[in-house]
Write a protein that holds these residues in place. Structure first.
Motif, short mmCIF file in Angstrom:
data_model
loop_
_atom_site.label_atom_id
_atom_site.label_comp_id
_atom_site.label_asym_id
_atom_site.label_seq_id
_atom_site.Cartn_x
_atom_site.Cartn_y
_atom_site.Cartn_z
N ASP A 159 0.85 -1.18 0.00
CA ASP A 159 0.00 0.00 0.00
C ASP A 159 0.90 1.24 0.00
O ASP A 159 2.13 1.14 -0.08
N GLU A 160 0.30 2.42 0.10
CA GLU A 160 1.07 3.66 0.07
C GLU A 160 1.97 3.80 1.30
O GLU A 160 2.99 4.52 1.26
N ASP A 204 3.62 1.41 2.55
CA ASP A 204 4.64 0.38 2.37
C ASP A 204 4.44 -0.85 3.24
O ASP A 204 5.40 -1.56 3.55
N TRP A 220 -5.67 -1.41 4.24
CA TRP A 220 -6.19 -0.55 3.18
C TRP A 220 -7.07 0.54 3.78
O TRP A 220 -8.03 0.28 4.49
N ASP A 229 -6.48 4.76 -1.16
CA ASP A 229 -5.15 4.18 -1.05
C ASP A 229 -4.73 3.72 -2.44
O ASP A 229 -5.47 3.92 -3.42
N THR A 230 -3.55 3.10 -2.54
CA THR A 230 -3.07 2.57 -3.81
C THR A 230 -2.56 1.16 -3.61
O THR A 230 -1.78 0.89 -2.68
N ILE A 244 -0.19 -1.59 -4.96
CA ILE A 244 1.03 -1.63 -5.78
C ILE A 244 1.52 -3.06 -5.87
O ILE A 244 1.74 -3.72 -4.85
N THR A 265 7.89 -2.48 -10.25
CA THR A 265 6.47 -2.18 -10.15
C THR A 265 5.81 -2.48 -11.49
O THR A 265 6.18 -1.93 -12.51
N GLU A 311 -0.26 -0.67 -10.65
CA GLU A 311 -0.76 0.18 -9.56
C GLU A 311 -2.22 0.48 -9.83
O GLU A 311 -2.60 0.73 -10.95
N SER A 360 -5.21 2.91 -7.86
CA SER A 360 -5.66 3.76 -6.75
C SER A 360 -7.18 3.75 -6.66
O SER A 360 -7.88 3.50 -7.65
#
Length: 340
Positions: free
Chosen positions: A273-274, A276, A316, A321-322, A324, A332, A335, A337
Motif C-alpha cells: 500500500d502507500e 509500504d 487498506w 489508497d493505492t 502496488i 512495479t 498500480e 488507486s
C-alpha cells in the motif's frame, strides 16, 4: 337464434375494443414487446413487490419456481408450480453479453477498445457461471414490479429473483457482475444505482478489471504481464469491511484475476500500500486461466483461492489508497488507486 347481422356487429365491436389500450410496455432490455397478450402465471403475485438487499432476513412473497436452466447472467429458465416452463429476464440489472457483442458505452469507464470488449465478455461469462452456481436446480421466488409489465419483448417474464431469502438481482450489482439497467422505470432504481456506484468506487468485479480512469484515451485495459506473459488484473478492492474494520480483518481484501489462457505463478511477487505495508506471495500462489485469488488482511489457512496476510490491523485505508504490485525482481508492474 341470434341474427347474423347482430353477431357480425358484436364481433366487430369486440375486435375494435381489443385495439384500445394504454402505453406499450418495454421489457428489461428496453425493447418493445412483440406479444403483450402472452399469458402470465396464474399463481398469486404480490401487489407490491419485495426486493430486499442480501442482508435482509425476510422472505419475499411471490411465485415459487424451479430453475431448470441458465441462459446467461441475467436470464434464466424456470418451471412454474403448474408445470409450465418459462424464461425470466432479471429486472433492473444488465450483465455483459455472452451471446452478442458488448457495447462498452453501456459500462461507464470501460474503454471502447477490443480489450474493453474482451474484458466485458469475460465478465459476462463469469456472471453466467455465477448464476449457474447459485441458481441452477434451486427453487427460487419470483416477484414483480408495479412499474413494469409482467412480460417484455421476447415474451419473457420480467422479475426479481430471490434465493434463500436474498435478492439475486441486487447481488449481481454488489459483486460487480452487472450494471443497473437504466432504460426502465422500475421501483428500485435508486437502490440499484447506489449499489452500482459503490461497486464502481471500490473497483469491485468488472469495474476493477475493465474500467480505466480515462476511457477516451485508453488503448488497453490495465493489467500486469506476469512471468510467462500472462495478464494479471486487480479485479476487486474491498477496503471497508463490514462493521468495525479492526474486528473483521478478513472482510478487507484485494482480489486478483488471470485474464490469460495459462496459469500465473505469483511466488515472490509482492503487494504493497502507500504506507509500504508489504505482503509477499508464497510458493504455490497460482491463478489458473480466468481464475481469481483473494488476499485477505487477517489470518487464516491459505487455499481454495484465498490467501491471508496475517496482519493484526487494517491495511487498506477506507478513504483512499493505492494497491502496488511488484514482480519477483522488485519492479512495479501494476498500480491501482481508489477513493473513499
Amino acid at each position: 337464434m341470434q341474427s347474423p347481422v347482430r353477431a357480425v356487429a358484436l364481433c366487430t365491436l369486440l375486435v375494435l375494443a381489443g385495439c384500445a389500450g394504454g402505453p406499450v410496455p418495454t421489457d428489461g432490455d428496453g425493447r418493445m414487446p412483440l406479444d403483450t397478450d402472452t399469458p402470465t402465471p396464474t399463481a398469486a403475485t404480490p401487489s407490491t413487490p419485495v426486493d430486499a438487499p442480501p442482508s435482509a432476513t425476510a422472505s419475499p412473497d411471490g411465485i415459487e419456481a424451479e430453475v431448470i436452466g441458465v441462459v446467461d447472467g441475467d436470464t434464466i429458465d424456470v418451471r412454474l408450480p403448474n408445470g409450465s416452463e418459462d424464461t425470466v429476464r432479471l429486472l433492473g440489472v444488465d450483465t455483459p453479453e455472452v451471446h452478442a457483442e458488448n457495447d462498452p458505452a453501456e459500462f461507464p469507464g470501460v474503454p471502447d477498445t477490443e480489450a474493453g470488449r474482451d474484458c466485458l465478455r469475460s465478465w459476462g461469462e463469469r456472471a453466467s457461471e455465477h448464476a449457474k452456481d447459485e441458481l441452477a436446480g434451486k427453487t427460487v421466488t419470483l416477484s414483480f414490479d408495479a412499474n413494469e409489465p409482467r412480460r417484455g419483448y421476447f415474451g419473457r417474464l420480467l422479475a426479481y429473483v430471490h434465493v434463500d431469502g436474498e435478492s439475486f438481482n441486487y447481488g449481481l450489482l454488489t459483486q460487480g457482475l452487472a450494471r443497473r439497467y437504466d432504460d426502465s422505470g422500475f421501483e428500485y432504481r435508486d437502490r440499484y444505482g447506489a449499489a452500482e456506484d459503490a461497486a464502481r468506487t471500490n473497483g469491485v468485479g468488472l469495474w476493477g478489471a475493465c474500467a480505466v480512469d480515462d476511457p477516451q484515451t485508453a488503448t488497453e485495459t490495465p493489467f500486469a504481464v506476469a512471468d510467462g506473459g500472462e495478464p494479471l488484473r486487480i479485479e476487486a478492492i474491498h477496503p471497508d469491511a463490514a462493521g468495525d474494520d479492526r474486528e473483521n480483518l478478513n472482510d478487507e481484501y484485494v482480489t486478483f484475476g488471470n485474464a490469460g489462457d495459462e496459469t500465473i505463478d505469483l511466488a515472490g511477487w509482492t503487494v504493497s500500500d502507500e504506507a509500504d505495508h508489504t505482503y509477499t506471495f508464497p510458493e504455490g500462489a497460482e491463478i489458473g486461466p480466468n481464475g481469481t485469488i483473494t488476499l485477505h488482511t487477517g489470518s487464516g489457512e491459505d487455499g481454495d483461492g484465498h490467501l491471508y496476510w496475517g496482519e493484526g490491523s487494517p491495511v487498506w485505508n477506507n478513504d483512499g489508497d493505492t494497491v502496488i504490485v511488484r514482480n519477483a525482481s522488485g519492479e512495479t508492474v501494476l498500480e491501482r488507486s481508489y477513493d473513499g
